[in-house]
Design a protein around this motif. Structure first.
Motif, short mmCIF file in Angstrom:
data_model
loop_
_atom_site.label_atom_id
_atom_site.label_comp_id
_atom_site.label_asym_id
_atom_site.label_seq_id
_atom_site.Cartn_x
_atom_site.Cartn_y
_atom_site.Cartn_z
N SER A 139 -8.79 -11.23 -11.33
CA SER A 139 -7.94 -10.47 -12.26
C SER A 139 -8.30 -8.98 -12.26
CB SER A 139 -8.09 -11.01 -13.68
OG SER A 139 -9.45 -10.92 -14.12
N ASP A 140 -9.54 -8.68 -11.94
CA ASP A 140 -9.95 -7.27 -11.98
C ASP A 140 -10.63 -6.79 -10.70
OD1 ASP A 140 -12.19 -8.81 -12.26
OD2 ASP A 140 -13.12 -7.57 -13.82
N LYS A 141 -10.62 -7.60 -9.63
CA LYS A 141 -11.30 -7.24 -8.39
C LYS A 141 -10.54 -7.78 -7.19
CE LYS A 141 -15.53 -5.52 -9.65
NZ LYS A 141 -15.31 -5.41 -11.09
N ILE A 142 -10.63 -7.07 -6.10
CA ILE A 142 -10.25 -7.59 -4.79
C ILE A 142 -11.46 -7.39 -3.88
CG2 ILE A 142 -8.77 -7.34 -2.76
CD1 ILE A 142 -6.55 -6.37 -4.58
N ARG A 143 -11.96 -8.47 -3.32
CA ARG A 143 -13.14 -8.39 -2.46
C ARG A 143 -12.77 -8.83 -1.04
NH1 ARG A 143 -17.37 -8.13 -6.23
NH2 ARG A 143 -16.89 -9.11 -8.26
N VAL A 144 -13.23 -8.08 -0.06
CA VAL A 144 -13.00 -8.44 1.33
C VAL A 144 -14.09 -9.40 1.78
CG1 VAL A 144 -12.79 -7.56 3.69
CG2 VAL A 144 -11.94 -6.19 1.77
N THR A 145 -13.69 -10.52 2.36
CA THR A 145 -14.66 -11.51 2.83
C THR A 145 -15.25 -11.08 4.17
OG1 THR A 145 -13.02 -12.78 4.06
CG2 THR A 145 -13.30 -13.33 1.72
N LEU A 146 -16.25 -11.84 4.63
CA LEU A 146 -16.86 -11.56 5.92
C LEU A 146 -15.82 -11.66 7.03
CD1 LEU A 146 -19.44 -10.93 7.51
CD2 LEU A 146 -19.87 -13.39 7.67
N GLU A 147 -14.98 -12.69 6.97
CA GLU A 147 -13.93 -12.83 7.99
C GLU A 147 -12.91 -11.70 7.87
OE1 GLU A 147 -11.75 -16.44 10.21
OE2 GLU A 147 -11.89 -16.63 8.03
N GLY A 148 -12.67 -11.26 6.64
CA GLY A 148 -11.69 -10.21 6.41
C GLY A 148 -12.10 -8.86 6.96
N ARG A 149 -13.39 -8.67 7.23
CA ARG A 149 -13.85 -7.38 7.77
C ARG A 149 -13.23 -7.10 9.13
NH1 ARG A 149 -20.16 -6.90 5.66
NH2 ARG A 149 -19.79 -8.02 3.73
N SER A 150 -12.94 -8.15 9.87
CA SER A 150 -12.28 -7.97 11.17
C SER A 150 -10.80 -7.62 11.01
CB SER A 150 -12.41 -9.25 12.00
OG SER A 150 -13.76 -9.59 12.19
N MET A 151 -10.25 -7.87 9.83
CA MET A 151 -8.83 -7.63 9.58
C MET A 151 -8.62 -6.51 8.56
SD MET A 151 -7.69 -10.35 11.36
CE MET A 151 -8.32 -11.94 11.91
N LEU A 152 -9.61 -5.64 8.42
CA LEU A 152 -9.53 -4.58 7.40
C LEU A 152 -8.29 -3.71 7.57
CD1 LEU A 152 -13.08 -3.06 6.68
CD2 LEU A 152 -11.38 -3.82 5.02
N ARG A 153 -7.96 -3.40 8.81
CA ARG A 153 -6.79 -2.55 9.04
C ARG A 153 -5.53 -3.24 8.52
NH1 ARG A 153 -7.32 -1.06 15.31
NH2 ARG A 153 -5.35 0.05 14.96
N ASN A 154 -5.42 -4.54 8.74
CA ASN A 154 -4.26 -5.28 8.26
C ASN A 154 -4.18 -5.29 6.73
OD1 ASN A 154 -5.42 -6.64 10.86
ND2 ASN A 154 -3.23 -7.05 10.91
N ILE A 155 -5.33 -5.50 6.10
CA ILE A 155 -5.37 -5.52 4.63
C ILE A 155 -4.93 -4.16 4.08
CG2 ILE A 155 -6.88 -5.76 2.62
CD1 ILE A 155 -8.60 -7.69 4.37
N CYS A 156 -5.44 -3.10 4.67
CA CYS A 156 -5.09 -1.75 4.20
C CYS A 156 -3.62 -1.43 4.45
CB CYS A 156 -5.97 -0.71 4.88
SG CYS A 156 -7.71 -0.80 4.37
N MET A 157 -3.06 -1.95 5.54
CA MET A 157 -1.65 -1.69 5.86
C MET A 157 -0.73 -2.17 4.75
SD MET A 157 -1.73 -2.64 9.92
CE MET A 157 0.04 -2.80 10.10
N THR A 158 -1.17 -3.18 3.99
CA THR A 158 -0.35 -3.70 2.90
C THR A 158 -0.09 -2.63 1.85
OG1 THR A 158 -1.42 -5.84 3.27
CG2 THR A 158 -0.18 -5.59 1.23
N PHE A 159 -1.02 -1.70 1.69
CA PHE A 159 -0.89 -0.65 0.69
C PHE A 159 -0.27 0.63 1.24
CE2 PHE A 159 -4.24 -3.44 -0.85
CZ PHE A 159 -3.91 -3.58 -2.19
N ASP A 160 0.09 0.62 2.52
CA ASP A 160 0.61 1.82 3.19
C ASP A 160 2.13 1.85 3.09
OD1 ASP A 160 1.38 3.81 4.98
OD2 ASP A 160 -0.19 3.32 6.43
N ARG A 161 2.66 2.75 2.28
CA ARG A 161 4.11 2.78 2.08
C ARG A 161 4.84 3.49 3.21
NH1 ARG A 161 6.74 7.32 0.27
NH2 ARG A 161 5.46 9.10 -0.36
N TYR A 162 4.11 4.13 4.14
CA TYR A 162 4.74 4.87 5.22
C TYR A 162 5.10 3.99 6.42
CZ TYR A 162 3.49 9.27 2.95
OH TYR A 162 3.38 10.32 2.05
N LEU A 163 4.49 2.81 6.47
CA LEU A 163 4.70 1.97 7.65
C LEU A 163 6.09 1.36 7.66
CD1 LEU A 163 1.34 0.02 8.05
CD2 LEU A 163 2.16 1.98 9.34
N SER A 164 6.68 1.33 8.82
CA SER A 164 7.96 0.65 9.01
C SER A 164 7.96 0.11 10.43
CB SER A 164 9.14 1.61 8.81
OG SER A 164 9.08 2.67 9.74
#
Length: 472
Positions: A436-461
């Motif tokens: 409810s108050d945190k988003i934590r990146v898992t160990l596996e998610g570290r390899s997908m950090l760029r993908n996770i960040c892309m979700t917040f990128d409003r410029y991408l199309s």
């Protein structure tokens, strides 16, 4: 090396199947997020005058530290994989002309930025910064010291990128004497066949000698830059390279994913695409790298970076204060980064500005007594919200939602209502843990950090993404 320490490729069928599913799902084009918004979204509407106004507005009220980046574009040899802004030449006299213009730009930038602000971070990049000879390197540091307040604090980060083929022990001693306390060696790969395929041949013994010299001269940190996904590279050759890297035990290791974009970078056309590993093989390589280095005691801090557990970056991440800019991860990031030299990017608190990429245009602007700014961007409120979120995820692998809401006066789950389902998918795939108050990146998610960040990128199309390399 003992049998116990000898590296082996571990095969886990279930893990391999899961990795293949993730690779097919998340292997898309996306930014590396050295900035947000990223450089392709800079505009010619933000130029020299706008940049001057931003710096002048901040100068009167700020005595905050500065970061400096100095770009030296020249290389004597072409490395086929390279995607940097570089000029390949054997003519050593070109640096004299470049230094004259760079010195002029330094004086102009220092006057605008404020000469009393301490420079806590300095980075020489390229190209090959050590294309400059000893006298030119000394002159450049002297000129920087004349116009900026270079720090003598032991906590400063003064780093330089080094092509091992361009230095010897005496040159490393000179760099230490000039004030550099961090070295970044471009290793790429130790396998002779891979080195031939990328036109970057350098021996293990060369790196051994230089690394030992760097420790003798008490450089604070020695980093190795390597690449996976190169032509002729495979799991066995990469395993051998990892063995040799661990034998030398650098303080920091960066393992970049090779981005094959021959339409944009002409040197890459010399690489036979049929010799490149597949997407699945690259993901296996990344898994191997992460497994071997973490087993050896390195901390995977994300975005291709591994450091020893007592390294300042690992400690900063544990304490939630790791930072990142165009120079990479840092513990002493200043609010303003001034880029110097052709193609370099400046990052101010509320804007970005990039110098001319073309060398003659860079010279022409300075001849007209103008800063060589060609384009930039002033951040909107939404840009600042998303920049903060992306930075927190990349650096500290953790987002404090309440802190975002308080700082930016918004309701997170309303502001980002359109991406909540995507975040839930990431959680289902094991990339993040969402509370409810945190988003934590898992160990596996570290390899997908760029993908996770892309979700917040409003410029991408869909039509913009091909300008980026693939995330995996």
């Amino acid at each position: 090396m003992s049998d116990q320490a000898h590296l082996t490729i571990v095969s886990d069928k279930n893990a391999g199947t899961h990795a293949q599913v993730l690779s097919s799902k998340y292997d898309v084009a996306g930014p590396r997020y050295t900035s947000y918004p990223t450089a392709p979204h800079f505009s010619v509407d933000f130029g020299c005058n706008e940049y001057r106004q931003e710096l002048i507005k901040q100068r009167g009220s700020s005595i905050a530290p500065l970061s400096l980046y100095v770009h030296i574009p020249f290389c004597k040899n072409i490395c086929y994989y390279c995607a940097c802004n570089k000029i390949v030449t054997r003519d050593s006299t070109v640096s004299r002309r470049y230094l004259n213009y760079l010195n002029k730009e330094i004086a102009m930038q220092a006057e605008l930025a404020g000469q009393a602000r301490p420079v806590t971070q300095l980075h020489f990049g390229g190209g090959t910064p050590t294309f400059l000879n000893d006298a030119e390197l000394t002159e450049l540091m002297h000129h920087l010291g004349q116009h900026f307040k270079l720090s003598d604090s032991p906590d400063r980060e003064y780093s330089i990128e080094i092509d091992p083929r361009t230095v010897n022990k005496d040159r490393l001693a000179l760099l230490k004497g000039l004030g550099f306390n961090r070295l970044s060696f471009g290793v790429q790969d130790f396998d002779p066949e891979v080195q031939t395929a990328i036109n970057r041949c350098q021996s293990f013994n060369m790196l051994l000698s230089l690394t030992n010299a760097a420790r003798l001269y008490q450089f604070k940190s020695v980093s190795y830059d390597l690449i996976y996904g190169l032509p002729k590279q495979n799991l066995q050759s990469l395993t051998n390279t990892l063995e040799q890297v661990l034998e030398l035990a650098p303080d920091r290791i960066t393992f970049y994913n090779y981005a094959h974009l021959p339409a944009r970078f002409s040197s890459q056309r010399a690489i036979d695409r049929h010799t490149l590993p597949s997407t699945g093989q690259r993901l296996e390589m990344l898994a191997l790298i992460a497994d071997v280095l973490t087993t050896a005691g390195y901390v995977y801090i994300g975005m291709d970076h591994f450091v020893k557990p007592n390294d300042e970056l690992a400690i900063a991440q544990q304490e939630g204060r790791l930072q990142r800019n165009f120079q990479g991860y840092s513990t002493c990031l200043a609010p303003d980064l001034i880029g110097l030299g052709v193609s370099s990017i400046s990052s101010l608190r509320h804007s970005y500005a990039q110098n001319e990429k073309d060398l003659e245009r860079y010279y022409e602007q300075l001849d007209n007594n103008r800063l060589a700014i060609s384009r930039g961007l002033r951040l909107s409120h939404d840009d600042e919200v998303r920049r903060h979120i992306i930075s927190e995820l990349i650096c500290n692998l953790n987002l404090d939602i309440k802190q975002v809401e308080q700082h930016f006066q918004l309701c997170f789950f309303e502001y980002f209502a359109n991406i909540l389902e995507t975040l839930k998918t990431y959680q289902k795939d094991g990339l993040i843990l969402m509370e409810s108050d945190k988003i934590r990146v898992t160990l596996e998610g570290r390899s997908m950090l760029r993908n996770i960040c892309m979700t917040f990128d409003r410029y991408l199309s869909s039509d913009a993404q091909p300008r980026y390399s693939n995330t995996l």
